[in-house]
Design an enzyme around this catalytic site. Structure first.
Site, PDB file in Angstrom:
ATOM      1  N   GLU A 133      39.649  42.308  53.200  1.00  0.00           N
ATOM      2  CA  GLU A 133      41.036  42.280  53.052  1.00  0.00           C
ATOM      3  C   GLU A 133      41.023  42.985  51.644  1.00  0.00           C
ATOM      4  OE1 GLU A 133      43.165  42.639  55.231  1.00  0.00           O
ATOM      5  OE2 GLU A 133      41.842  41.587  56.831  1.00  0.00           O
ATOM      6  N   CYS A 169      48.289  43.101  46.253  1.00  0.00           N
ATOM      7  CA  CYS A 169      47.439  44.062  46.899  1.00  0.00           C
ATOM      8  C   CYS A 169      48.563  45.251  47.711  1.00  0.00           C
ATOM      9  CB  CYS A 169      46.625  43.536  48.026  1.00  0.00           C
ATOM     10  SG  CYS A 169      47.424  42.653  49.272  1.00  0.00           S
TER      11      CYS A 169
HETATM   12  P1  NAD Z   1      37.396  38.589  43.479  1.00  0.00           P
HETATM   13  O1  NAD Z   1      37.019  39.438  44.401  1.00  0.00           O
HETATM   14  O2  NAD Z   1      36.705  38.337  42.119  1.00  0.00           O
HETATM   15  O3  NAD Z   1      37.354  36.871  43.931  1.00  0.00           O
HETATM   16  C1  NAD Z   1      37.777  36.901  45.731  1.00  0.00           C
HETATM   17  C2  NAD Z   1      37.025  35.625  46.123  1.00  0.00           C
HETATM   18  O4  NAD Z   1      35.645  35.686  45.921  1.00  0.00           O
HETATM   19  C3  NAD Z   1      37.178  34.288  44.896  1.00  0.00           C
HETATM   20  O5  NAD Z   1      37.323  33.022  45.784  1.00  0.00           O
HETATM   21  C4  NAD Z   1      35.873  34.290  44.418  1.00  0.00           C
HETATM   22  O6  NAD Z   1      35.574  33.051  43.977  1.00  0.00           O
HETATM   23  C5  NAD Z   1      34.928  34.921  45.275  1.00  0.00           C
HETATM   24  N1  NAD Z   1      33.595  35.426  44.704  1.00  0.00           N
HETATM   25  C6  NAD Z   1      33.681  36.178  43.568  1.00  0.00           C
HETATM   26  N2  NAD Z   1      32.560  36.388  43.255  1.00  0.00           N
HETATM   27  C7  NAD Z   1      31.723  36.076  44.212  1.00  0.00           C
HETATM   28  C8  NAD Z   1      30.378  36.336  44.758  1.00  0.00           C
HETATM   29  N3  NAD Z   1      29.537  37.018  43.981  1.00  0.00           N
HETATM   30  N4  NAD Z   1      29.964  35.839  45.771  1.00  0.00           N
HETATM   31  C9  NAD Z   1      30.869  35.002  46.586  1.00  0.00           C
HETATM   32  N5  NAD Z   1      32.164  34.956  46.325  1.00  0.00           N
HETATM   33  C10 NAD Z   1      32.588  35.312  45.251  1.00  0.00           C
HETATM   34  O7  NAD Z   1      39.205  38.617  43.210  1.00  0.00           O
HETATM   35  P2  NAD Z   1      39.855  39.449  42.399  1.00  0.00           P
HETATM   36  O8  NAD Z   1      39.145  40.789  41.812  1.00  0.00           O
HETATM   37  O9  NAD Z   1      40.626  38.787  41.438  1.00  0.00           O
HETATM   38  O10 NAD Z   1      40.875  40.130  43.404  1.00  0.00           O
HETATM   39  C11 NAD Z   1      41.703  41.240  43.211  1.00  0.00           C
HETATM   40  C12 NAD Z   1      41.607  42.159  44.419  1.00  0.00           C
HETATM   41  O11 NAD Z   1      41.569  41.673  45.495  1.00  0.00           O
HETATM   42  C13 NAD Z   1      42.612  43.357  44.018  1.00  0.00           C
HETATM   43  O12 NAD Z   1      41.626  44.636  44.509  1.00  0.00           O
HETATM   44  C14 NAD Z   1      43.443  43.325  45.352  1.00  0.00           C
HETATM   45  O13 NAD Z   1      44.037  44.368  45.882  1.00  0.00           O
HETATM   46  C15 NAD Z   1      42.596  42.629  46.339  1.00  0.00           C
HETATM   47  N6  NAD Z   1      43.579  41.713  47.196  1.00  0.00           N
HETATM   48  C16 NAD Z   1      43.717  42.250  48.345  1.00  0.00           C
HETATM   49  C17 NAD Z   1      44.462  41.375  49.471  1.00  0.00           C
HETATM   50  C18 NAD Z   1      44.630  41.819  50.789  1.00  0.00           C
HETATM   51  O14 NAD Z   1      45.165  41.098  51.584  1.00  0.00           O
HETATM   52  N7  NAD Z   1      44.144  42.967  51.054  1.00  0.00           N
HETATM   53  C19 NAD Z   1      45.362  40.456  48.997  1.00  0.00           C
HETATM   54  C20 NAD Z   1      45.016  39.867  47.605  1.00  0.00           C
HETATM   55  C21 NAD Z   1      44.018  40.728  46.866  1.00  0.00           C
END
Ligand code: NAD
Length: 483
Positions: free
Chosen positions: A217, A255
């Site tokens: 997602e 998002c």
């Molecule tokens: P992120 O991708 O940095 O982190 C998301 C999750 O992944 C967290 O739980 C984090 O601890 C974990 N994580 C981070 N690095 C990791 C690794 N190397 N290995 C395993 N797990 C790891 O989150 P972000 O960048 O702050 O998120 C923002 C993005 O998320 C935006 O692009 C937004 O559009 C998207 N988003 C999508 C939705 C949806 O429903 N489609 C909802 C909310 C946000």
């Protein structure tokens, strides 16, 4: 209470413990599934005040916004799942072709096993519990890894999930990327990841080692077309909805937030004036808008405005306060298309307006961009609506509103292309976390020997008739009257 401290090797026993519970068969029971869903509803209703507190701590969300976007919408969704679960879980009768006569066939949904859910910080409760409810409804054991960037909500989930749900079958693991990576060393039956495309790629690579199916997602830039709206009333309603969707859902850190507007040139000045007056009416006090997650995100957003070409396109707002991590609702008119604000996902309270000569030109613009999670269009023109549906691709299309599609249990939520894959919400969550097992029951009543060697032309002809589904020619062929 109930929190699992990440430590090297420690997660191994947690994961195998959860798998043992699944193997015991307990989570498959319909009564167990319903009890978990009821537990979720109790968690959300009995702990409502604490939920408001943790969301305020993590993101400065007002309780009104928290109730609308996280608690209320979730309780509604879980109730819908509870009410429909038996129907969704029931075996579905399927047609049996002549090729397998006499027989009965059905599709039997079964749980996948042990599911891992990564949630994001912007809707830290909903993005953990909405998929969790689907995974439990489908009869799985689950590990939830909340985002470390919304620590109060993560701690709340770790403390309360064991109090309301089966503490052995549902675990919450807190921690950052290193814990996420450690979790991904293990074998899962499904991983649902909500977050960035960058981490999504890491998750997918790791999942490939165990052939674990994933749902990603992700995000991207969600465009919103605003057509010329003749009536003043419609224009004001459109602007209410744009303002609400852009700035009242986690200050644009969503998002499916509107990323930018595509507006017919002539309409832009009217729209800008309406946006200014509506923002002033909606955000009378600072607490009516959430804050930016942290300093890093605050500086990323304010640096988008530092490009001189972008700064000179600001027509409203533009100021931020690093002490309160707040940024004014900001409107920009025609920032350069090659500037970062127009190439990267904004994920904050900045709203560029890009003008087009005719509204129809927006369609070509959308088609030149990656497929977004959502496309929005405010228009009364039915032909334009049809063209958008037919000619563009996105996870969802919403006309004359924005963001609210998230609250529908009847349509799937998810992305396509760069915005991700794997759809959930309502019945789609149940399906995402189930295996649709094909079950075929044959009888010993009739045996067609033409399906076996030694081959001859008669047998080939018979098989041809059977595949062609033609009873008359089959009977004739059986009687030897036709080949
Ligand atoms: P992120 O991708 O940095 O982190 C998301 C999750 O992944 C967290 O739980 C984090 O601890 C974990 N994580 C981070 N690095 C990791 C690794 N190397 N290995 C395993 N797990 C790891 O989150 P972000 O960048 O702050 O998120 C923002 C993005 O998320 C935006 O692009 C937004 O559009 C998207 N988003 C999508 C939705 C949806 O429903 N489609 C909802 C909310 C946000």
């Amino acid at each position: 209470m109930g929190e699992e401290k990440p430590s090297h090797g420690g997660l191994g026993s947690l994961v195998s413990g959860v798998r043992e519970v699944f193997e015991s068969g307990r989570t498959r029971e319909m009564e167990w599934r319903k009890a978990q869903l009821r537990g979720l509803i109790r968690l959300l209703t009995e702990e409502e005040e604490e939920i408001f507190d943790v969301l305020r701590e993590d993101l400065g969300k007002h309780r009104g916004e928290s109730f609308r976007d996280e608690v209320g919408v979730l309780v509604k969704s879980v109730r819908n799942t509870l009410n429909n679960l038996e129907k969704w879980a029931a075996p579905e009768k399927a047609d049996t072709p002549l090729v397998s006569f006499p027989a009965t066939a059905m599709v039997v949904p079964e749980p996948l096993g042990v599911v891992l859910i990564f949630s994001c910080w912007n809707l830290p409760l909903g993005l953990a519990l909405e998929p969790l409810s689907g995974a439990l409804a489908a009869g799985n054991a689950v590990v939830v890894k909340p985002s470390e960037l919304s620590p109060s909500t993560a701690a709340f989930l770790a403390a309360n999930i064991p109090r309301y749900l089966d503490a052995k079958a549902v675990k919450v693991v807190q921690g950052g990327p290193e814990v996420g990576e450690e979790l991904m060393e293990h074998r899962w039956d499904k991983v649902l990841f909500t977050g960035s495309a960058r981490v999504g790629r890491i998750i997918m690579k790791k999942a490939a080692e165990h052939l674990t199916p994933v749902a990603l997602e992700l995000g991207g830039k969600c465009p919103c077309i605003v057509d010329w709206l003749d009536s003043k009333r419609d224009s004001q309603i459109a602007v209410n909805r744009i303002t609400g969707a852009k700035w009242s859902t986690c200050a644009g850190q969503a998002c499916i937030a509107i990323d930018y507007l595509l507006v017919q040139e002539q309409f832009a000045p009217i729209l800008i004036e309406l946006l200014k007056s509506t923002v002033q009416r909606f955000f009378t006090k600072p607490e009516n808008m959430a804050r930016i997650l942290n300093e890093k995100r605050f500086h990323r957003l304010t640096s988008l405005l530092e490009d001189q070409r972008v700064a000179s396109s600001i027509v409203h707002g533009g100021h931020g306060d690093p002490n309160t991590l707040s940024i004014e609702p900001t409107v920009l008119l025609n920032p350069p298309l090659d500037s970062d604000i127009m190439t990267d996902e904004i994920f904050g309270p900045l709203l560029p307006i890009i003008t087009v000569k005719k509204t129809e030109d927006s369609i070509a613009f959308l088609k030149s961009k990656p497929k977004p999670l959502a496309i929005y269009a405010f228009t009364n023109d039915e032909k334009l609506k049809q063209r958008i549906i037919a000619e563009t691709s996105s996870g969802s299309v919403t006309f004359n509103d924005a963001i609210v599609q998230y609250g529908l249990d009847s349509v799937p939520f998810g992305g396509v292309g760069q915005s991700g894959f794997g759809q959930y919400h309502g019945k789609y969550s149940f399906e995402l976390f189930s295996n649709r097992k094909a079950v075929l029951k044959r009888s010993f009543l009739i045996e067609f020997m033409f399906r076996y060697p030694p081959w001859d032309e008669y047998k080939v002809g018979m098989i041809r008739h059977v595949f062609n589904f033609n009873y008359v020619s089959l009977v004739l062929a059986l009687l030897g009257l036709r080949r």
